[in-house]
Design a protein around this motif. Structure first.
Motif, PDB file in Angstrom:
ATOM      1  N   LYS A  39       1.120  -1.249   0.088  1.00  0.00           N
ATOM      2  CA  LYS A  39       0.074   0.075   0.058  1.00  0.00           C
ATOM      3  C   LYS A  39       0.857   1.367  -0.143  1.00  0.00           C
ATOM      4  CE  LYS A  39      -4.102  -1.890   2.279  1.00  0.00           C
ATOM      5  NZ  LYS A  39      -5.005  -1.638   3.264  1.00  0.00           N
ATOM      6  N   ASN A  40       0.367   2.172  -0.720  1.00  0.00           N
ATOM      7  CA  ASN A  40       0.774   3.583  -0.450  1.00  0.00           C
ATOM      8  C   ASN A  40      -0.093   4.625  -0.811  1.00  0.00           C
ATOM      9  OD1 ASN A  40       4.152   3.315  -1.165  1.00  0.00           O
ATOM     10  ND2 ASN A  40       3.306   1.835  -2.736  1.00  0.00           N
ATOM     11  N   LEU A 433      -6.036  22.459  -0.942  1.00  0.00           N
ATOM     12  CA  LEU A 433      -5.864  20.965  -0.195  1.00  0.00           C
ATOM     13  C   LEU A 433      -5.461  20.129  -0.983  1.00  0.00           C
ATOM     14  CD1 LEU A 433      -9.496  22.063   1.241  1.00  0.00           C
ATOM     15  CD2 LEU A 433      -7.534  22.036   2.482  1.00  0.00           C
ATOM     16  N   ASN A 434      -4.589  19.397  -0.782  1.00  0.00           N
ATOM     17  CA  ASN A 434      -3.799  18.440  -1.256  1.00  0.00           C
ATOM     18  C   ASN A 434      -4.664  16.962  -0.630  1.00  0.00           C
ATOM     19  OD1 ASN A 434      -1.185  19.650  -2.508  1.00  0.00           O
ATOM     20  ND2 ASN A 434      -1.661  20.211  -0.269  1.00  0.00           N
ATOM     21  N   ILE A 435      -5.049  16.261  -1.646  1.00  0.00           N
ATOM     22  CA  ILE A 435      -5.877  14.975  -1.185  1.00  0.00           C
ATOM     23  C   ILE A 435      -5.216  13.784  -1.587  1.00  0.00           C
ATOM     24  CG2 ILE A 435      -8.139  13.779  -1.076  1.00  0.00           C
ATOM     25  CD1 ILE A 435      -9.193  16.420  -1.804  1.00  0.00           C
ATOM     26  N   TYR A 436      -4.733  12.892  -0.681  1.00  0.00           N
ATOM     27  CA  TYR A 436      -3.874  11.571  -1.196  1.00  0.00           C
ATOM     28  C   TYR A 436      -4.798  10.332  -0.598  1.00  0.00           C
ATOM     29  CZ  TYR A 436      -0.424  15.258  -0.448  1.00  0.00           C
ATOM     30  OH  TYR A 436       0.434  16.492  -0.386  1.00  0.00           O
ATOM     31  N   GLN A 437      -4.770   9.423  -1.293  1.00  0.00           N
ATOM     32  CA  GLN A 437      -5.415   8.204  -1.002  1.00  0.00           C
ATOM     33  C   GLN A 437      -4.444   6.892  -0.760  1.00  0.00           C
ATOM     34  OE1 GLN A 437      -8.454   6.342  -4.040  1.00  0.00           O
ATOM     35  NE2 GLN A 437      -9.929   6.756  -2.395  1.00  0.00           N
ATOM     36  N   TYR A 438      -4.858   6.159   0.155  1.00  0.00           N
ATOM     37  CA  TYR A 438      -4.008   5.141   0.501  1.00  0.00           C
ATOM     38  C   TYR A 438      -4.641   3.676  -0.054  1.00  0.00           C
ATOM     39  CZ  TYR A 438      -0.961   2.214   3.946  1.00  0.00           C
ATOM     40  OH  TYR A 438      -0.069   1.671   4.352  1.00  0.00           O
ATOM     41  N   GLY A 439      -3.732   3.140  -0.897  1.00  0.00           N
ATOM     42  CA  GLY A 439      -4.319   1.991  -1.426  1.00  0.00           C
ATOM     43  C   GLY A 439      -3.135   0.818  -2.046  1.00  0.00           C
ATOM     44  N   ILE A 440      -3.425  -0.076  -2.503  1.00  0.00           N
ATOM     45  CA  ILE A 440      -2.646  -1.062  -2.921  1.00  0.00           C
ATOM     46  C   ILE A 440      -2.301  -0.604  -4.547  1.00  0.00           C
ATOM     47  CG2 ILE A 440      -2.199  -3.370  -3.829  1.00  0.00           C
ATOM     48  CD1 ILE A 440      -4.238  -4.348  -1.801  1.00  0.00           C
ATOM     49  N   ALA A 441      -1.243   0.053  -4.621  1.00  0.00           N
ATOM     50  CA  ALA A 441      -0.743   0.713  -5.884  1.00  0.00           C
ATOM     51  C   ALA A 441       0.698   1.144  -5.392  1.00  0.00           C
ATOM     52  CB  ALA A 441      -1.599   2.081  -6.317  1.00  0.00           C
ATOM     53  N   PRO A 442       1.616   1.185  -6.528  1.00  0.00           N
ATOM     54  CA  PRO A 442       3.039   1.735  -6.576  1.00  0.00           C
ATOM     55  C   PRO A 442       2.868   3.286  -6.191  1.00  0.00           C
ATOM     56  CG  PRO A 442       2.428   1.321  -8.942  1.00  0.00           C
ATOM     57  CD  PRO A 442       1.323   0.808  -8.130  1.00  0.00           C
ATOM     58  N   ALA A 443       3.864   3.935  -5.387  1.00  0.00           N
ATOM     59  CA  ALA A 443       3.968   5.194  -5.246  1.00  0.00           C
ATOM     60  C   ALA A 443       4.257   5.892  -6.427  1.00  0.00           C
ATOM     61  CB  ALA A 443       5.241   5.326  -4.220  1.00  0.00           C
ATOM     62  N   SER A 444       3.585   7.019  -6.971  1.00  0.00           N
ATOM     63  CA  SER A 444       3.827   7.722  -8.114  1.00  0.00           C
ATOM     64  C   SER A 444       4.937   8.917  -7.991  1.00  0.00           C
ATOM     65  CB  SER A 444       2.659   8.292  -8.556  1.00  0.00           C
ATOM     66  OG  SER A 444       2.038   9.080  -7.681  1.00  0.00           O
ATOM     67  N   TYR A 445       5.325   8.997  -6.671  1.00  0.00           N
ATOM     68  CA  TYR A 445       6.311  10.273  -6.727  1.00  0.00           C
ATOM     69  C   TYR A 445       7.098   9.671  -5.461  1.00  0.00           C
ATOM     70  CZ  TYR A 445       8.062  15.003  -6.292  1.00  0.00           C
ATOM     71  OH  TYR A 445       8.577  15.895  -6.623  1.00  0.00           O
ATOM     72  N   PRO A 446       8.525  10.322  -5.546  1.00  0.00           N
ATOM     73  CA  PRO A 446       9.052  11.047  -6.439  1.00  0.00           C
ATOM     74  C   PRO A 446       9.535  10.136  -7.623  1.00  0.00           C
ATOM     75  CG  PRO A 446      10.967  10.108  -4.900  1.00  0.00           C
ATOM     76  CD  PRO A 446       9.543   9.668  -4.289  1.00  0.00           C
ATOM     77  N   THR A 447       9.685  10.815  -8.803  1.00  0.00           N
ATOM     78  CA  THR A 447      10.009  10.528  -9.978  1.00  0.00           C
ATOM     79  C   THR A 447      11.517  10.307 -10.281  1.00  0.00           C
ATOM     80  OG1 THR A 447      10.005  12.552 -11.083  1.00  0.00           O
ATOM     81  CG2 THR A 447       7.862  11.292 -11.021  1.00  0.00           C
ATOM     82  N   ILE A 448      12.314  10.903  -9.328  1.00  0.00           N
ATOM     83  CA  ILE A 448      13.659  10.965  -9.592  1.00  0.00           C
ATOM     84  C   ILE A 448      14.322  11.174  -8.262  1.00  0.00           C
ATOM     85  CG2 ILE A 448      15.807  12.190 -10.505  1.00  0.00           C
ATOM     86  CD1 ILE A 448      14.307  13.429 -12.574  1.00  0.00           C
ATOM     87  N   VAL A 449      15.254  10.261  -8.085  1.00  0.00           N
ATOM     88  CA  VAL A 449      16.074  10.246  -6.760  1.00  0.00           C
ATOM     89  C   VAL A 449      17.810  10.129  -7.107  1.00  0.00           C
ATOM     90  CG1 VAL A 449      14.333   8.996  -5.269  1.00  0.00           C
ATOM     91  CG2 VAL A 449      16.059   7.852  -6.415  1.00  0.00           C
ATOM     92  N   SER A 450      18.473  10.341  -6.181  1.00  0.00           N
ATOM     93  CA  SER A 450      19.788  10.464  -6.481  1.00  0.00           C
ATOM     94  C   SER A 450      20.691   9.497  -5.823  1.00  0.00           C
ATOM     95  CB  SER A 450      20.643  11.695  -6.247  1.00  0.00           C
ATOM     96  OG  SER A 450      20.465  12.322  -4.822  1.00  0.00           O
TER      97      SER A 450
END
Length: 756
Positions: A39-40, A433-450
């Motif tokens: 879940k994410n 107002l930022n709305i986030y939902q918790y569910g069985i799905a891959p995390a969409s963010y971040p798109t770049i890490v170092s």
């Protein structure tokens, strides 16, 4: 192309918290199910609160969502709007499509809101100045959106909480200091306090009493300035006194002080403590006061503090305490380093309080015990698994609007809300107002890490302003950072992983004196640093088959209106970033210069194609410069831009060019608007075959990418500035986050698929 997940979770790799003590036994742990591990949270919507005033936000008036609460059924959000002195209501029956329900005018500035049954309890500051303080606890019927009662709280309220059993409300009376009086030094009377409201019976029957907080803190004991309050299941109020660097526990049943202790200090290493336009997390600070702002109970035994800082400190971290006043977990430098790793570090706040953790929230989602920490300056929400309260483990980082203040978990609906308070239409910022939902799905963010540097700190990055695919390796692309930063770099990204990984950074170096020896006035005197790194404005990059790079550096200043601070320059480096050559425009073209110059560069059959952003002086169309590398000569084509379509006006320009082969190119054409005002975010292609010098290209729409940008669930970012065509035909697109300055720092690397 489908990005494949890296085998090593970036979250686990990054989470290296400093654990001061590991107290507690099995009663502090909750087993995680296999399903919960998948879940994410993902952002599904943002409601810009300017929509309460105009359906399309076509208004310059500042409005804000600062603190947010929800009706008991979780279907209606209630938020404070300080600039407008009103309370807002939003229907989230369908959380992916929030709908404004209107606003309720108040008699002063609302500072906080909490829910008791069908009522919203709103702290309202009615003070005329910093000395003549006054305030109310206003009781609002949520269903009718009307005021039913008010209670005089005898000062300036700053935080309101309702006990889990609904028996009590606690109202923090900060009586905040005047920051312009003696540079904000304390003490400044009147002192703050805590007001306890007994919620028995109807609102008209509620009674209140004050709890004095003077004489408790070692710092400024005569002037307590309580900041935030939360209440646990035992009706113990947790009160942060930010400027006093103090924490107080109050028994609401009788108003007695249960415990009072200093929030303490933190020794910070591996941080950036200087604002020099370079992110360098190798510095340290000792004895930094935590100065907590938002606080949240995790249980009746443990609580968390968001250590934003204000008067004398700010440790850039969050901490977990037990009720004895012992620190059992300290996040230390991990938040600052994490924001650098995902492109959200606010370099302009390095000499202040770094990412500035503002608030904390706790929620139990099924079997998952989760902690949320809002970062005000990095504009993200950190999500931690706290199965063991003494050992938070990083789970996710979520993008938010600028300045997330309020945080609200709604576990019954698998929702998280973050209220981002900053609003400035002129700066392309809208409160929401930022709305986030918790569910069985891959995390969409971040798109770049170092990846890490050799010293163990992350490769810091931000303000990506151009992309180029590797001509031989279909998994690699290259990017550059623009003039927001000094000591400019080329980044290598592995896009076979999700998120994409910045594997290396390559500084652009002028060891051969190429830039240093350009004619006077071409570039500023401070372009080349003592270590031969350079301060230019890379806006485009292309890698050639021989391994060399060409970088388009944008000039600054208008030739006619003046002054011209720098010229537009094409810079050739080898694979290691060493500058080999610099090319300027013909003198006659330079005489037409305006600010919006080089914005992208591509290569085809030995020629460089450079996109200018906007038309120059006395020209109706924008130039596409063509530089023949072997012949060392320039020619030009012209490109006609779309007219502005935004309700806010603005301008339209080019921001990238990429070669498609066979003489064809694709460009980004965009306006300088974001959020509800964004109208033009488009990809066009054109064919240069057979066109003579001075001809105008014929463009064909490839894709309107505005729907793609909206599909991220957030507000549309202003600057899409990079394209890379991979060997398999997929087209990547990235935005420039402006170095997290007047920006939420969000970077979206999108795979648009096969468009050609």
């Amino acid at each position: 192309m489908q990005f494949k997940k890296t085998a090593l979770s970036w979250g686990i790799a990054l989470a290296t918290p400093l654990i001061l003590a590991a107290c507690g036994g099995d009663n502090n742990k909750t087993p995680a199910s296999q399903a919960s591990a998948e879940k994410n949270f993902n952002r599904i919507a943002v409601y810009p609160v300017c929509m309460q005033a105009d359906a399309t936000c076509n208004t310059d008036d500042a409005t804000a969502a600062e603190i947010v609460a929800a009706s008991t059924d979780g279907m209606t959000l209630v938020y404070t709007d300080s600039p407008k002195e009103q309370l807002g209501f939003v229907d989230i029956t369908n959380p992916a499509a929030p709908t404004g329900l209107g606003v309720l005018p108040l008699v002063g500035e609302p500072t906080s809101v909490a829910i008791k049954g069908g009522y919203a309890l709103v702290g309202v500051n009615t003070s005329s100045d910093y000395v003549s303080v006054s305030g109310l606890l206003v009781v609002v019927d949520i269903a009718t959106r009307s005021i039913v009662h008010s209670i005089d709280v005898g000062g300036q309220p700053d935080s309101v909480a309702v006990s889990p059993d609904g028996s009590y409300a606690a109202v923090v009376i900060e009586n905040e200091r005047d920051e312009d009086l003696n540079d904000g030094a304390l003490p400044q009377m009147p002192a703050g306090k805590l007001v306890v409201v007994n919620l028995s019976g109807a609102p008209a029957d509620w009674t209140s009493s004050a709890v004095g907080l003077t004489g408790l803190a070692d710092l400024y004991p005569t002037d307590p300035e309580p900041e935030f309050v939360d209440i646990n299941a035992d009706n113990i109020a947790l009160v942060s006194m930010q400027e006093n660097n103090h924490i107080v526990l109050v028994d609401l049943t009788d108003g007695s002080i249960v415990k009072s202790f200093s929030a303490g200090t933190v020794d910070l290493t591996g941080i950036d403590a200087n604002e020099d336009d370079v992110i360098n997390q190798s510095e340290s600070l000792s004895g930094v006061l935590r100065e907590p702002d938002g606080v949240s109970w995790l249980s009746t035994e443990y609580f968390v503090t968001a250590n934003e800082g204000d008067l004398d400190g700010g440790s850039r971290s969050f901490s977990v305490f037990n009720t004895a006043g012992e620190v059992v977990f300290e996040a230390g430098n991990s938040l600052d380093q994490l924001t650098a790793r995902i492109g959200h570090y606010p370099e302009s706040r390095s000499e202040n309080k770094g990412n500035e953790p503002e608030n904390a929230e706790y929620g139990v989602f099924g079997e998952d015990r989760l902690l949320f920490v809002n970062s005000e300056r990095a504009s993200v929400v950190f999500v931690y698994d706290v199965a063991d309260f003494t050992k938070p483990v990083l789970k996710q980082v979520l993008p938010a609007g600028v300045g997330p203040e309020g945080a609200l978990a709604i576990p019954a609906r698998n929702l998280l809300i973050a209220a981002s308070e900053e609003d400035d239409r002129g700066a392309v910022i809208r409160s929401g107002l930022n709305i986030y939902q918790y569910g069985i799905a891959p995390a969409s963010y971040p798109t770049i890490v170092s990846n890490d540097r050799d010293d163990g700190s992350p490769i810091p990055w931000s303000a990506l302003s151009g992309l180029s695919a590797d001509p031989s390796d279909g998994t690699l692309v290259y990017a550059v950072d623009d003039s927001y930063y000094k000591k400019n770099r080329i980044f290598t990204l592995d896009v076979s992983q999700q998120p994409a990984v910045i594997t290396t950074e390559t500084h652009i170096i002028d060891s051969n004196g190429v830039l240093a020896n350009l004619p006077l006035g071409t570039l500023p005197a401070a372009t080349v640093n003592d270590d031969k790194t350079v301060n230019i404005d890379p806006e485009g990059i292309v890698k050639l088959a021989d391994g060399d790079f060409w970088i388009a550096s944008e000039g600054k200043g208008n030739q006619i209106d003046g002054p011209v601070a720098s010229r537009n320059v094409l810079i050739n480096t080898d694979a290691d970033g060493l500058i080999q050559k610099a090319v300027t425009l013909p003198a006659a073209v330079n005489l037409l210069q305006r600010n919006n110059g080089f914005e992208g560069v591509a290569e085809y059959e030995g020629k460089l194609y450079v996109a200018f952003q906007r038309a120059w002086q006395n020209e109706d169309a924008v130039r596409i410069g063509i530089y023949d590398i072997a012949a060392e000569s320039w020619s030009f084509l012209y490109y006609e831009l779309d007219a502005p379509e935004s309700q806010n006006g603005g301008w339209v320009g080019l921001s990238e060019i990429t070669a498609l082969g066979n003489g064809e190119f694709v460009v980004i054409e965009r306006d300088n608007q974001g959020g509800p005002d964004a109208a033009i975010k488009r990809l066009y292609k054109f064919d240069t075959t057979g066109l003579a010098d001075g001809a105008t290209v014929t463009k064909t729409l490839v894709r309107d990418v505005l729907p793609d940008m909206k599909a991220t669930g957030g507000l549309v970012t202003e600057k899409i500035e990079g394209l890379a065509l991979l060997a398999n035909g997929d087209l990547l697109m990235v935005n420039d986050n402006d170095g997290v300055d007047d920006s939420n720092g969000e970077t979206q690397l999108m795979n648009l698929g096969k468009l050609f």
